[in-house]
Design a protein around this motif. Sequence first.
Motif, PDB file in Angstrom:
ATOM      1  N   LEU A 196     -48.619 -22.450 -48.814  1.00 44.64           N
ATOM      2  CA  LEU A 196     -49.095 -22.026 -50.137  1.00 44.64           C
ATOM      3  C   LEU A 196     -49.455 -20.539 -50.012  1.00 44.64           C
ATOM      4  O   LEU A 196     -49.199 -19.687 -51.097  1.00 44.64           O
ATOM      5  N   LEU A 197     -49.964 -20.205 -48.777  1.00 47.10           N
ATOM      6  CA  LEU A 197     -50.231 -18.610 -48.668  1.00 47.10           C
ATOM      7  C   LEU A 197     -49.321 -17.716 -48.555  1.00 47.10           C
ATOM      8  O   LEU A 197     -49.112 -16.705 -49.408  1.00 47.10           O
ATOM      9  N   GLU A 198     -47.709 -18.285 -47.871  1.00 47.83           N
ATOM     10  CA  GLU A 198     -46.716 -17.428 -48.059  1.00 47.83           C
ATOM     11  C   GLU A 198     -46.164 -17.357 -49.452  1.00 47.83           C
ATOM     12  O   GLU A 198     -45.967 -16.226 -49.876  1.00 47.83           O
ATOM     13  N   ARG A 199     -46.390 -18.486 -50.116  1.00 45.69           N
ATOM     14  CA  ARG A 199     -45.809 -18.445 -51.344  1.00 45.69           C
ATOM     15  C   ARG A 199     -46.596 -17.335 -52.447  1.00 45.69           C
ATOM     16  O   ARG A 199     -45.997 -16.452 -53.232  1.00 45.69           O
ATOM     17  N   ARG A 200     -47.824 -17.304 -52.237  1.00 49.92           N
ATOM     18  CA  ARG A 200     -48.566 -16.573 -53.090  1.00 49.92           C
ATOM     19  C   ARG A 200     -48.434 -15.112 -52.504  1.00 49.92           C
ATOM     20  O   ARG A 200     -48.745 -14.158 -53.443  1.00 49.92           O
ATOM     21  N   MET A 201     -48.289 -14.696 -51.440  1.00 52.77           N
ATOM     22  CA  MET A 201     -48.193 -13.321 -50.771  1.00 52.77           C
ATOM     23  C   MET A 201     -46.789 -12.776 -50.890  1.00 52.77           C
ATOM     24  O   MET A 201     -46.343 -11.780 -50.880  1.00 52.77           O
ATOM     25  N   GLY A 202     -45.808 -13.749 -51.183  1.00 49.53           N
ATOM     26  CA  GLY A 202     -44.280 -13.398 -51.616  1.00 49.53           C
ATOM     27  C   GLY A 202     -43.734 -12.978 -50.252  1.00 49.53           C
ATOM     28  O   GLY A 202     -42.841 -12.326 -50.261  1.00 49.53           O
ATOM     29  N   VAL A 203     -43.970 -13.363 -49.042  1.00 50.56           N
ATOM     30  CA  VAL A 203     -43.351 -13.071 -47.789  1.00 50.56           C
ATOM     31  C   VAL A 203     -43.510 -14.476 -46.826  1.00 50.56           C
ATOM     32  O   VAL A 203     -44.375 -15.333 -46.890  1.00 50.56           O
ATOM     33  N   THR A 204     -42.608 -14.115 -45.815  1.00 50.65           N
ATOM     34  CA  THR A 204     -42.559 -15.237 -44.892  1.00 50.65           C
ATOM     35  C   THR A 204     -43.432 -14.849 -43.695  1.00 50.65           C
ATOM     36  O   THR A 204     -43.164 -13.868 -43.181  1.00 50.65           O
ATOM     37  N   LEU A 205     -44.427 -15.536 -43.416  1.00 44.79           N
ATOM     38  CA  LEU A 205     -45.447 -15.306 -42.123  1.00 44.79           C
ATOM     39  C   LEU A 205     -44.805 -15.854 -40.787  1.00 44.79           C
ATOM     40  O   LEU A 205     -45.202 -15.077 -39.781  1.00 44.79           O
ATOM     41  N   LEU A 206     -44.231 -17.016 -40.845  1.00 47.70           N
ATOM     42  CA  LEU A 206     -43.899 -17.671 -39.755  1.00 47.70           C
ATOM     43  C   LEU A 206     -42.494 -18.059 -39.604  1.00 47.70           C
ATOM     44  O   LEU A 206     -41.993 -18.631 -40.894  1.00 47.70           O
ATOM     45  N   ASP A 207     -41.696 -18.019 -38.690  1.00 46.12           N
ATOM     46  CA  ASP A 207     -40.422 -18.888 -38.344  1.00 46.12           C
ATOM     47  C   ASP A 207     -40.641 -19.921 -37.855  1.00 46.12           C
ATOM     48  O   ASP A 207     -41.261 -19.992 -36.736  1.00 46.12           O
ATOM     49  N   ARG A 208     -40.258 -20.910 -38.581  1.00 48.02           N
ATOM     50  CA  ARG A 208     -40.438 -22.505 -38.028  1.00 48.02           C
ATOM     51  C   ARG A 208     -39.142 -22.926 -37.563  1.00 48.02           C
ATOM     52  O   ARG A 208     -38.226 -23.071 -38.381  1.00 48.02           O
ATOM     53  N   THR A 209     -39.061 -23.507 -36.571  1.00 48.84           N
ATOM     54  CA  THR A 209     -37.936 -24.437 -36.153  1.00 48.84           C
ATOM     55  C   THR A 209     -38.409 -25.865 -35.620  1.00 48.84           C
ATOM     56  O   THR A 209     -39.657 -25.938 -35.302  1.00 48.84           O
ATOM     57  N   SER A 210     -37.528 -26.703 -35.209  1.00 42.26           N
ATOM     58  CA  SER A 210     -38.017 -27.802 -34.587  1.00 42.26           C
ATOM     59  C   SER A 210     -38.637 -27.705 -33.327  1.00 42.26           C
ATOM     60  O   SER A 210     -39.587 -28.678 -32.771  1.00 42.26           O
ATOM     61  N   ARG A 211     -38.442 -26.768 -32.694  1.00 45.02           N
ATOM     62  CA  ARG A 211     -38.954 -26.403 -31.164  1.00 45.02           C
ATOM     63  C   ARG A 211     -40.064 -25.590 -31.122  1.00 45.02           C
ATOM     64  O   ARG A 211     -40.847 -25.619 -30.113  1.00 45.02           O
ATOM     65  N   ALA A 212     -40.308 -24.533 -32.057  1.00 44.37           N
ATOM     66  CA  ALA A 212     -41.146 -23.331 -31.878  1.00 44.37           C
ATOM     67  C   ALA A 212     -41.572 -22.825 -33.148  1.00 44.37           C
ATOM     68  O   ALA A 212     -41.117 -22.896 -34.213  1.00 44.37           O
ATOM     69  N   VAL A 213     -42.760 -22.183 -33.185  1.00 47.08           N
ATOM     70  CA  VAL A 213     -43.210 -21.379 -34.075  1.00 47.08           C
ATOM     71  C   VAL A 213     -43.438 -19.913 -33.733  1.00 47.08           C
ATOM     72  O   VAL A 213     -44.012 -19.754 -32.791  1.00 47.08           O
ATOM     73  N   HIS A 214     -42.902 -18.862 -34.562  1.00 42.50           N
ATOM     74  CA  HIS A 214     -42.795 -17.422 -34.173  1.00 42.50           C
ATOM     75  C   HIS A 214     -43.240 -16.603 -35.383  1.00 42.50           C
ATOM     76  O   HIS A 214     -43.059 -16.933 -36.468  1.00 42.50           O
ATOM     77  N   LEU A 215     -44.089 -15.663 -35.067  1.00 40.67           N
ATOM     78  CA  LEU A 215     -44.601 -14.691 -36.207  1.00 40.67           C
ATOM     79  C   LEU A 215     -43.518 -13.605 -36.434  1.00 40.67           C
ATOM     80  O   LEU A 215     -42.580 -13.148 -35.767  1.00 40.67           O
ATOM     81  N   THR A 216     -43.431 -13.676 -37.878  1.00 37.28           N
ATOM     82  CA  THR A 216     -42.383 -12.671 -38.349  1.00 37.28           C
ATOM     83  C   THR A 216     -43.187 -11.208 -38.335  1.00 37.28           C
ATOM     84  O   THR A 216     -44.362 -11.138 -38.341  1.00 37.28           O
ATOM     85  N   PRO A 217     -42.438  -9.848 -38.558  1.00 37.17           N
ATOM     86  CA  PRO A 217     -42.844  -8.773 -38.666  1.00 37.17           C
ATOM     87  C   PRO A 217     -44.357  -8.827 -39.757  1.00 37.17           C
ATOM     88  O   PRO A 217     -45.259  -8.252 -39.228  1.00 37.17           O
ATOM     89  N   PRO A 218     -44.038  -9.290 -40.989  1.00 34.77           N
ATOM     90  CA  PRO A 218     -45.414  -9.378 -41.919  1.00 34.77           C
ATOM     91  C   PRO A 218     -46.358 -10.144 -41.268  1.00 34.77           C
ATOM     92  O   PRO A 218     -47.471  -9.961 -41.657  1.00 34.77           O
ATOM     93  N   GLY A 219     -45.963 -11.448 -40.571  1.00 32.97           N
ATOM     94  CA  GLY A 219     -46.914 -12.140 -39.873  1.00 32.97           C
ATOM     95  C   GLY A 219     -47.718 -11.322 -38.964  1.00 32.97           C
ATOM     96  O   GLY A 219     -48.969 -11.704 -38.606  1.00 32.97           O
ATOM     97  N   GLU A 220     -47.101 -10.691 -38.174  1.00 36.01           N
ATOM     98  CA  GLU A 220     -47.648  -9.804 -37.212  1.00 36.01           C
ATOM     99  C   GLU A 220     -48.898  -9.033 -37.902  1.00 36.01           C
ATOM    100  O   GLU A 220     -49.926  -8.714 -37.389  1.00 36.01           O
ATOM    101  N   VAL A 221     -48.503  -8.306 -38.940  1.00 35.99           N
ATOM    102  CA  VAL A 221     -49.448  -7.327 -39.567  1.00 35.99           C
ATOM    103  C   VAL A 221     -50.665  -8.290 -40.230  1.00 35.99           C
ATOM    104  O   VAL A 221     -51.807  -7.810 -40.052  1.00 35.99           O
ATOM    105  N   LEU A 222     -50.385  -9.342 -40.601  1.00 34.34           N
ATOM    106  CA  LEU A 222     -51.375 -10.316 -41.170  1.00 34.34           C
ATOM    107  C   LEU A 222     -52.348 -10.515 -40.261  1.00 34.34           C
ATOM    108  O   LEU A 222     -53.656 -10.746 -40.352  1.00 34.34           O
TER     109      LEU A 222
END
Length: 275
Positions: free
Chosen positions: A41-67
Amino acid sequence: MDDVETRELRYFVAVAEELHFGRAAQRLGIAQPPLSRAIRLLERRMGVTLLDRTSRAVHLTPPGEVLLTEARRALDAVEAAIRRTRKAARTTPRLTLALKPGGDAGLLRTILDRYAASPGAVPVDLAFRVGERAAMVRDGRADLALLHRPQNDLTGLDSDDLHTEDQVVLLPEGHRLAERATVSMADLHGEPMPRWPEARPGVTGHPVTDSNQLLHLIQLGRLIAVVPESVGEYLPPGLISRPVLDADPATLVLAWSQTSTSREVAAFVRAAVAG
């Protein structure tokens, strides 16, 4: 865009630091599904992808690093506002000074005596901490802190210089440089160094959280450390110090929040720098 709630920022920071939804949910004391929904919901409201999710790992995106950086600052500011408001309601004001053991260059007693003799002085509590002194001032747990420049991150703080000294390197006995009378920074290139939690941005090294841990790692030959000269005067067996001729001097500073309006803080600063 709707206002972002502090609860959502806390949720995001937990996930961003853990990089694992299960561990973040456990840390927050909530179930994982509502945490995942809150982040989406936070990502939808902000209009950005904050986290890259896979079945094995979660990583921060550049916007996620800033936030992550900005959210930490925002949460610290909220906590600081609450703590300072509560302090203002005290009938008997007090000051809290954060410092690490042995990190006052022998000046603290004189400063405390000088402040106690000044008009309107209030009781001063000493909070001995390693690795979080600057954070304590930023979030309102402490009013002032003794820190070192350039080693510590002074972002968001004002400061006055108290004492400047040369630096030495702490080595285990038997180290390849132990027979030298002095060393240079070039001599230390490639050696494993510590990194404190409150280090200035860009500093890398082996994470350490307290002085005893650091000294033990040096004794074991796992690390060396460049420290203010006064620190090297009281070493346990198995350690030696050598002057580092071209190391930047270490300056002990008294730091306080840039937003502080406390008359007690201002009076303590005046007393500290009067000598």
